[in-house]
Scaffold this motif. Structure first.
Motif, PDB file in Angstrom:
ATOM      1  N   ILE A  77       0.862  -1.181   0.000  1.00 35.99           N
ATOM      2  CA  ILE A  77       0.000   0.000   0.000  1.00 35.99           C
ATOM      3  C   ILE A  77       0.901   1.234   0.000  1.00 35.99           C
ATOM      4  O   ILE A  77       1.606   1.494   0.975  1.00 35.99           O
ATOM      5  CB  ILE A  77      -0.933   0.019   1.224  1.00 35.99           C
ATOM      6  CG1 ILE A  77      -1.757  -1.273   1.281  1.00 35.99           C
ATOM      7  CG2 ILE A  77      -1.843   1.239   1.183  1.00 35.99           C
ATOM      8  CD1 ILE A  77      -2.547  -1.430   2.559  1.00 35.99           C
ATOM      9  N   HIS A  78       0.897   1.939  -1.107  1.00 38.46           N
ATOM     10  CA  HIS A  78       1.774   3.109  -1.279  1.00 38.46           C
ATOM     11  C   HIS A  78       0.892   4.346  -1.391  1.00 38.46           C
ATOM     12  O   HIS A  78       0.095   4.460  -2.329  1.00 38.46           O
ATOM     13  CB  HIS A  78       2.621   2.927  -2.539  1.00 38.46           C
ATOM     14  CG  HIS A  78       3.759   3.883  -2.651  1.00 38.46           C
ATOM     15  ND1 HIS A  78       4.884   3.643  -3.403  1.00 38.46           N
ATOM     16  CD2 HIS A  78       3.969   5.113  -2.093  1.00 38.46           C
ATOM     17  CE1 HIS A  78       5.718   4.661  -3.321  1.00 38.46           C
ATOM     18  NE2 HIS A  78       5.174   5.568  -2.530  1.00 38.46           N
ATOM     19  N   LYS A  79       1.061   5.267  -0.463  1.00 42.57           N
ATOM     20  CA  LYS A  79       0.204   6.456  -0.403  1.00 42.57           C
ATOM     21  C   LYS A  79       1.056   7.719  -0.433  1.00 42.57           C
ATOM     22  O   LYS A  79       2.059   7.822   0.278  1.00 42.57           O
ATOM     23  CB  LYS A  79      -0.655   6.437   0.863  1.00 42.57           C
ATOM     24  CG  LYS A  79      -1.662   7.578   0.969  1.00 42.57           C
ATOM     25  CD  LYS A  79      -2.528   7.429   2.213  1.00 42.57           C
ATOM     26  CE  LYS A  79      -3.582   8.525   2.301  1.00 42.57           C
ATOM     27  NZ  LYS A  79      -4.434   8.369   3.513  1.00 42.57           N
ATOM     28  N   LEU A  80       0.657   8.664  -1.276  1.00 41.81           N
ATOM     29  CA  LEU A  80       1.311   9.972  -1.345  1.00 41.81           C
ATOM     30  C   LEU A  80       0.252  11.048  -1.198  1.00 41.81           C
ATOM     31  O   LEU A  80      -0.799  10.992  -1.840  1.00 41.81           O
ATOM     32  CB  LEU A  80       2.043  10.157  -2.672  1.00 41.81           C
ATOM     33  CG  LEU A  80       3.122   9.127  -3.024  1.00 41.81           C
ATOM     34  CD1 LEU A  80       2.562   8.118  -4.017  1.00 41.81           C
ATOM     35  CD2 LEU A  80       4.361   9.790  -3.605  1.00 41.81           C
ATOM     36  N   VAL A  81       0.550  12.034  -0.346  1.00 43.06           N
ATOM     37  CA  VAL A  81      -0.386  13.139  -0.118  1.00 43.06           C
ATOM     38  C   VAL A  81       0.355  14.452  -0.323  1.00 43.06           C
ATOM     39  O   VAL A  81       1.321  14.751   0.388  1.00 43.06           O
ATOM     40  CB  VAL A  81      -0.994  13.093   1.297  1.00 43.06           C
ATOM     41  CG1 VAL A  81      -1.958  14.266   1.490  1.00 43.06           C
ATOM     42  CG2 VAL A  81      -1.707  11.765   1.529  1.00 43.06           C
TER      43      VAL A  81
END
Length: 282
Positions: free
Chosen positions: A6-10
């Motif tokens: 799970i790769h998340k960028l904000v």
């Protein structure tokens, strides 16, 4: 080995901005060494459209177009991946000639992977020098050369995380005697090309037996070996890669071409923005 990534960028902006088109490179490959069972890409704001495309190296990417203004951008990629066993090259039968320089003239698809990394197509003198040292005593065999070269790189360059900026040149990495994974990957790629071995830069994930406090994207080098095809080598870790690696994409030239996200926005001058990211592997 089965894993969920799970790769998340904000991205957040201090005021509303207009997002230009973005390129997203977060979908793992599916090949003989890894099987992608499921991939989901979620993007917010919802006022966008996604155009899938295939890069020049055959990797999946997505071009995203936005409408309206926003003060944030969230990209969430979930991958269900199964990695396979990587056989040790030393124990595999291979009837091809593995002596250097390799005989690849007849395979025109590989010629672009032996060009110098410099814009003028020349090889970095520092890479040429260490390649010559690695050749000494190897009887010009590609596998012996790679083993000796990776040992030389590990002796002379200390792996150090570096989150900002493009990959350094081979000369800078060797003179600084420290380098990030992408610096070392470029160094190995350029050094292999000096002796005519096709090679390319690869971005992906590396699983750890003891998970770190925070996972990061990793980089290594893929080398084309006659009879074995493209095989990964990691000069910042284990050498020949194993089932703990998941490749996303590759580039024959610049590391920036496989960045997870590339894009820009329109807003007031001197506008401040912030990036927060996380990688969870379960």
């Amino acid at each position: 080995m089965k894993k969920k990534i799970i790769h998340k960028l904000v991205y957040t902006y201090e005021t509303c901005v207009s997002l230009d088109e973005h390129l997203i490179c977060l979908k793992p490959r599916s090949n003989n060494f890894q099987k992608l069972n499921n991939f989901q890409l979620k993007i917010f704001p919802s006022s966008h459209s996604v155009f899938p495309l295939i890069s020049e190296n055959g990797d999946d990417m997505f071009k995203v177009f936005f409408t309206g203004d926003t003060n944030s951008l969230t990209i969430n990629a979930e991958s269900d991946i199964e990695t396979k066993f990587h056989p040790d090259l030393c124990y595999l039968k291979n009837n091809y000639d593995l002596s250097l320089p390799l005989k690849i003239e007849s395979n025109t698809s590989l010629t672009g992977f032996v060009k110098g990394w410099f814009p003028n197509g020349q090889h970095d003198p520092a890479a040429i020098k260490i390649a010559q040292e690695a050749l000494a005593g190897t009887k010009n065999n590609i596998l012996d050369f790679l083993d000796q070269l990776i040992e030389l790189i590990k002796e002379r360059v200390k792996y150090t995380p570096r989150h900002l900026g493009p990959a350094w040149t081979s000369g800078r990495t060797l003179s600084e005697r420290v380098g990030s994974c992408r610096d070392l990957a470029i160094l190995l790629m350029e050094t292999c090309r000096c002796v005519g071995i096709p090679s390319r830069f690869v971005s992906g994930y590396q699983f750890m037996d003891q998970p770190p406090e925070k996972y990061e994207l990793h980089a290594w080098t893929e080398v084309f070996i006659p009879g074995f095809g493209w095989r990964g080598f990691d000069p910042s870790s284990c050498g020949l890669i194993n089932h703990n690696y998941v490749s996303i994409a590759s580039s024959s030239s610049k590391s920036e071409l496989v960045a997870p996200v590339r894009g820009s926005f329109f807003g007031p001058s001197n506008l401040k923005s912030k990036l927060e990211w996380s990688i969870e592997i379960i």
